[in-house]
Design an enzyme around this catalytic site. Structure first.
Site, PDB file in Angstrom:
ATOM      1  N   ALA A 158     -36.489   9.056 -25.745  1.00 53.70           N
ATOM      2  CA  ALA A 158     -35.948   7.880 -26.439  1.00 53.70           C
ATOM      3  C   ALA A 158     -35.041   8.310 -27.599  1.00 53.70           C
ATOM      4  CB  ALA A 158     -37.079   6.992 -26.948  1.00 53.70           C
ATOM      5  N   TYR A 159     -35.516   9.229 -28.412  1.00 57.22           N
ATOM      6  CA  TYR A 159     -34.747   9.697 -29.565  1.00 57.22           C
ATOM      7  C   TYR A 159     -33.394  10.261 -29.133  1.00 57.22           C
ATOM      8  CZ  TYR A 159     -33.452  12.803 -33.443  1.00 57.22           C
ATOM      9  OH  TYR A 159     -32.765  13.446 -34.441  1.00 57.22           O
ATOM     10  N   ALA A 160     -33.414  11.157 -28.148  1.00 56.27           N
ATOM     11  CA  ALA A 160     -32.180  11.801 -27.715  1.00 56.27           C
ATOM     12  C   ALA A 160     -31.231  10.804 -27.059  1.00 56.27           C
ATOM     13  CB  ALA A 160     -32.500  12.940 -26.751  1.00 56.27           C
ATOM     14  N   MET A 162     -30.824   7.689 -27.938  1.00 53.89           N
ATOM     15  CA  MET A 162     -30.137   6.993 -29.036  1.00 53.89           C
ATOM     16  C   MET A 162     -29.001   7.861 -29.587  1.00 53.89           C
ATOM     17  SD  MET A 162     -31.989   4.374 -28.873  1.00 53.89           S
ATOM     18  CE  MET A 162     -33.639   4.028 -28.250  1.00 53.89           C
ATOM     19  N   LYS A 163     -29.261   9.152 -29.685  1.00 56.41           N
ATOM     20  CA  LYS A 163     -28.244  10.053 -30.214  1.00 56.41           C
ATOM     21  C   LYS A 163     -27.090  10.214 -29.219  1.00 56.41           C
ATOM     22  CE  LYS A 163     -30.034  11.048 -34.221  1.00 56.41           C
ATOM     23  NZ  LYS A 163     -29.382  10.511 -35.439  1.00 56.41           N
TER      24      LYS A 163
END
Length: 254
Positions: A158-160, A162-163
């Site tokens: 999820a984090y990556a 968004m990036k």
């Protein structure tokens, strides 16, 4: 009081990479507006450190996940610019504020996803939009991404993602704001020893050792490895760098 200094606005400037970026920018002779969410004392300490090296700075509260507060924040920035610098604009926006949530794709909850989305993409998108009238022509935007948008390490789907969205967004900023002379670039750190994500890289010895072994320079990064890259993009020497992703990872997973 009037000043000829450039001014950079750094979100999440009270600790970690944001604090290091704010100090590195100040060492380039650029004044700083930094934001904090809860760490007011740490933010004021950063302001004091900038003033100690001859710069000027202010700290303003901001929750980058809450879009409906951005109007009031923009007004606070406008007031600070007038009161401290007798200016109506600032020159560089550094979208640094962020958090880390470690969870496998299978275990990621909708709440975790929404939290990451609100801070790392939606907040950056609309904060940049809201501050655009205050950003000077010929200025710059520096968005923070991650090495995890290039290589995949389980636990950061999820984090990556968004990036990855931020990296695409940055290209559109460069294209659409080019007529104003505004540049937009991405700095993508690799694994860094800070308290980010609960301090896993810093505090988990086996993880630290593994990541160091996967890095060409043989160690994980520290905040000092990143702040100077962000500061460089706020200088005249970087005037022809635009729409680029600059990874500062020491050569991870080559």
């Amino acid at each position: 009081m009037q000043t000829n200094s450039k001014i950079a606005l750094v979100t999440g400037g009270s600790r970690g990479l944001g604090k290091n970026a704010a100090l590195s920018i100040a060492r380039k002779g650029i004044d700083v507006i930094l934001t904090y969410r809860t760490q007011k004392e740490e933010a004021e300490a950063t302001v004091a450190a900038i003033e100690q090296i001859g710069g000027r700075a202010v700290a303003l509260p901001l929750d980058t996940s809450t879009v409906n507060t951005f109007d009031a924040f923009a007004q606070s920035v406008q007031n600070a610019l007038k009161d401290k610098w007798n200016r109506e604009s600032f020159d560089f926006l550094v979208n640094n504020a962020g958090i880390g949530i470690y969870a496998s794709f299978v275990q990621t909850t909708e709440e975790q996803f929404d939290t990451l989305y609100n801070i790392h993409f939606k907040g950056v998108f609309f904060l940049t939009q809201k501050l655009l009238p205050l950003l000077a022509d010929q200025g710059g935007i520096i968005n923070l991404s991650t090495g995890l948008a290039r290589f995949a390490t389980p636990g950061y789907a999820a984090y990556a993602s968004m990036k990855g969205a931020i990296e695409t967004f940055t290209k559109y900023l460069a294209k659409e704001l080019g007529a104003r002379g505004i540049k937009a670039n991405v700095v993508a750190p690799g694994a860094i020893e800070t308290d980010f994500g609960g301090g896993a890289v810093r505090d988990n010895a086996s993880l630290n050792t593994f990541l160091a072994s996967a890095t060409a320079l043989g160690r994980v990064g520290v905040a000092d490895d990143i702040g100077g890259v962000i500061a460089f993009l706020c200088t005249e020497d970087a005037r022809w760098i635009n729409a680029q992703r600059i990874e500062a990872s020491g050569g991870m997973f080559l």
